[in-house]
Design a protein around this motif. Structure first.
Motif, PDB file in Angstrom:
ATOM      1  N   ALA A   1       0.823  -1.213   0.000  1.00  0.00           N
ATOM      2  CA  ALA A   1       0.000   0.000   0.000  1.00  0.00           C
ATOM      3  C   ALA A   1       0.857   1.264   0.000  1.00  0.00           C
ATOM      4  N   VAL A   2       1.973   1.235   0.727  1.00  0.00           N
ATOM      5  CA  VAL A   2       2.867   2.391   0.788  1.00  0.00           C
ATOM      6  C   VAL A   2       3.595   2.549  -0.540  1.00  0.00           C
ATOM      7  N   SER A   3       4.122   1.471  -1.074  1.00  0.00           N
ATOM      8  CA  SER A   3       4.808   1.521  -2.371  1.00  0.00           C
ATOM      9  C   SER A   3       3.866   2.007  -3.467  1.00  0.00           C
ATOM     10  N   SER A   4       2.634   1.532  -3.448  1.00  0.00           N
ATOM     11  CA  SER A   4       1.643   1.947  -4.445  1.00  0.00           C
ATOM     12  C   SER A   4       1.301   3.422  -4.311  1.00  0.00           C
ATOM     13  N   ALA A   5       1.203   3.915  -3.082  1.00  0.00           N
ATOM     14  CA  ALA A   5       0.891   5.329  -2.859  1.00  0.00           C
ATOM     15  C   ALA A   5       2.004   6.217  -3.419  1.00  0.00           C
ATOM     16  N   VAL A   6       3.253   5.810  -3.226  1.00  0.00           N
ATOM     17  CA  VAL A   6       4.377   6.578  -3.776  1.00  0.00           C
ATOM     18  C   VAL A   6       4.306   6.547  -5.297  1.00  0.00           C
ATOM     19  N   ALA A   7       4.110   5.374  -5.881  1.00  0.00           N
ATOM     20  CA  ALA A   7       4.061   5.237  -7.336  1.00  0.00           C
ATOM     21  C   ALA A   7       2.899   6.028  -7.945  1.00  0.00           C
ATOM     22  N   THR A   8       1.773   6.055  -7.259  1.00  0.00           N
ATOM     23  CA  THR A   8       0.598   6.761  -7.772  1.00  0.00           C
ATOM     24  C   THR A   8       0.750   8.272  -7.673  1.00  0.00           C
ATOM     25  N   ASN A   9       1.203   8.753  -6.508  1.00  0.00           N
ATOM     26  CA  ASN A   9       1.273  10.192  -6.272  1.00  0.00           C
ATOM     27  C   ASN A   9       2.566  10.834  -6.752  1.00  0.00           C
ATOM     28  N   TYR A  10       3.603  10.053  -6.868  1.00  0.00           N
ATOM     29  CA  TYR A  10       4.910  10.549  -7.302  1.00  0.00           C
ATOM     30  C   TYR A  10       5.489   9.576  -8.330  1.00  0.00           C
ATOM     31  N   PRO A  11       4.917   9.526  -9.538  1.00  0.00           N
ATOM     32  CA  PRO A  11       5.317   8.514 -10.516  1.00  0.00           C
ATOM     33  C   PRO A  11       6.782   8.589 -10.935  1.00  0.00           C
ATOM     34  N   SER A  12       7.412   9.758 -10.833  1.00  0.00           N
ATOM     35  CA  SER A  12       8.819   9.855 -11.223  1.00  0.00           C
ATOM     36  C   SER A  12       9.770   9.676 -10.039  1.00  0.00           C
ATOM     37  N   ALA A  13       9.233   9.336  -8.877  1.00  0.00           N
ATOM     38  CA  ALA A  13      10.053   9.206  -7.664  1.00  0.00           C
ATOM     39  C   ALA A  13      10.719   7.839  -7.582  1.00  0.00           C
ATOM     40  N   THR A  14      11.922   7.872  -7.029  1.00  0.00           N
ATOM     41  CA  THR A  14      12.642   6.648  -6.701  1.00  0.00           C
ATOM     42  C   THR A  14      12.773   6.602  -5.188  1.00  0.00           C
ATOM     43  N   ILE A  15      12.413   5.488  -4.576  1.00  0.00           N
ATOM     44  CA  ILE A  15      12.537   5.347  -3.127  1.00  0.00           C
ATOM     45  C   ILE A  15      13.991   5.008  -2.816  1.00  0.00           C
ATOM     46  N   ASP A  16      14.656   5.918  -2.095  1.00  0.00           N
ATOM     47  CA  ASP A  16      16.062   5.730  -1.758  1.00  0.00           C
ATOM     48  C   ASP A  16      16.250   4.963  -0.456  1.00  0.00           C
ATOM     49  N   LYS A  17      15.498   5.366   0.560  1.00  0.00           N
ATOM     50  CA  LYS A  17      15.598   4.724   1.879  1.00  0.00           C
ATOM     51  C   LYS A  17      14.217   4.668   2.496  1.00  0.00           C
ATOM     52  N   ALA A  18      14.031   3.705   3.382  1.00  0.00           N
ATOM     53  CA  ALA A  18      12.754   3.562   4.082  1.00  0.00           C
ATOM     54  C   ALA A  18      13.013   3.278   5.553  1.00  0.00           C
ATOM     55  N   TYR A  19      12.118   3.777   6.380  1.00  0.00           N
ATOM     56  CA  TYR A  19      12.217   3.617   7.826  1.00  0.00           C
ATOM     57  C   TYR A  19      10.829   3.308   8.367  1.00  0.00           C
ATOM     58  N   VAL A  20      10.763   2.664   9.518  1.00  0.00           N
ATOM     59  CA  VAL A  20       9.492   2.381  10.177  1.00  0.00           C
ATOM     60  C   VAL A  20       9.647   2.648  11.677  1.00  0.00           C
ATOM     61  N   ASN A  21       8.540   3.053  12.321  1.00  0.00           N
ATOM     62  CA  ASN A  21       8.578   3.215  13.774  1.00  0.00           C
ATOM     63  C   ASN A  21       7.635   2.195  14.414  1.00  0.00           C
ATOM     64  N   ASP A  22       7.525   2.242  15.726  1.00  0.00           N
ATOM     65  CA  ASP A  22       6.705   1.271  16.470  1.00  0.00           C
ATOM     66  C   ASP A  22       5.216   1.370  16.137  1.00  0.00           C
ATOM     67  N   GLN A  23       4.781   2.509  15.636  1.00  0.00           N
ATOM     68  CA  GLN A  23       3.365   2.704  15.320  1.00  0.00           C
ATOM     69  C   GLN A  23       3.068   2.324  13.865  1.00  0.00           C
ATOM     70  N   LYS A  24       4.006   1.664  13.227  1.00  0.00           N
ATOM     71  CA  LYS A  24       3.882   1.248  11.820  1.00  0.00           C
ATOM     72  C   LYS A  24       3.640   2.439  10.898  1.00  0.00           C
ATOM     73  N   GLN A  25       4.367   3.528  11.199  1.00  0.00           N
ATOM     74  CA  GLN A  25       4.388   4.684  10.316  1.00  0.00           C
ATOM     75  C   GLN A  25       5.699   4.598   9.547  1.00  0.00           C
ATOM     76  N   TYR A  26       5.645   4.982   8.292  1.00  0.00           N
ATOM     77  CA  TYR A  26       6.813   4.838   7.434  1.00  0.00           C
ATOM     78  C   TYR A  26       7.342   6.199   7.014  1.00  0.00           C
ATOM     79  N   LYS A  27       8.645   6.322   7.078  1.00  0.00           N
ATOM     80  CA  LYS A  27       9.361   7.508   6.618  1.00  0.00           C
ATOM     81  C   LYS A  27      10.077   7.068   5.349  1.00  0.00           C
ATOM     82  N   ILE A  28       9.796   7.749   4.244  1.00  0.00           N
ATOM     83  CA  ILE A  28      10.335   7.329   2.958  1.00  0.00           C
ATOM     84  C   ILE A  28      11.121   8.480   2.353  1.00  0.00           C
ATOM     85  N   GLU A  29      12.392   8.259   2.098  1.00  0.00           N
ATOM     86  CA  GLU A  29      13.222   9.253   1.428  1.00  0.00           C
ATOM     87  C   GLU A  29      13.199   8.948  -0.054  1.00  0.00           C
ATOM     88  N   VAL A  30      12.804   9.960  -0.848  1.00  0.00           N
ATOM     89  CA  VAL A  30      12.667   9.769  -2.291  1.00  0.00           C
ATOM     90  C   VAL A  30      13.484  10.811  -3.049  1.00  0.00           C
TER      91      VAL A  30
END
Length: 101
Positions: A51-80
């Motif tokens: 769902a997160v990968s799809s959201a990035v691809a849909t909203n930012y089609p030219s983005a490349t995901i460089d790094k990904a992080y997660v916290n205890d609340q299952k929130q994701y920090k994505i550097e693109v």
């Protein structure tokens, strides 16, 4: 009369001390909130939920995901990074909904 003036002075000083003490508490709470938001652990980009990968691809089609992080609340920090060289950080929950940090 002296006692009234002296009592007023003590009351003013006492209230000032309480107000300063309250400011210090508020500042320390802000620091705690900031530290909580930064408590992300790096993960492999392949570990991002679909769902997160799809959201990035849909909203930012030219983005490349460089790094990904997660916290205890299952929130994701994505550097693109975008094709033009622009970089940014996105935050999403596990369902691919964008969140503001």
């Amino acid at each position: 009369m002296k006692k009234l003036i002296l009592a007023s002075a003590f009351a003013f000083v006492g209230l000032t001390a309480v107000a300063q003490s309250g400011e210090e508490v508020a500042m320390s709470e802000t620091i705690v909130v900031s530290a909580t938001q930064d408590s992300f652990s790096e993960i492999e980009t392949s570990e991002l939920p679909e769902a997160v990968s799809s959201a990035v691809a849909t909203n930012y089609p030219s983005a490349t995901i460089d790094k990904a992080y997660v916290n205890d609340q299952k929130q994701y920090k994505i550097e693109v990074s975008l094709e033009g060289g622009t970089t940014g950080t996105l935050y999403a929950d596990e369902n691919g909904n964008w969140i503001e940090m």
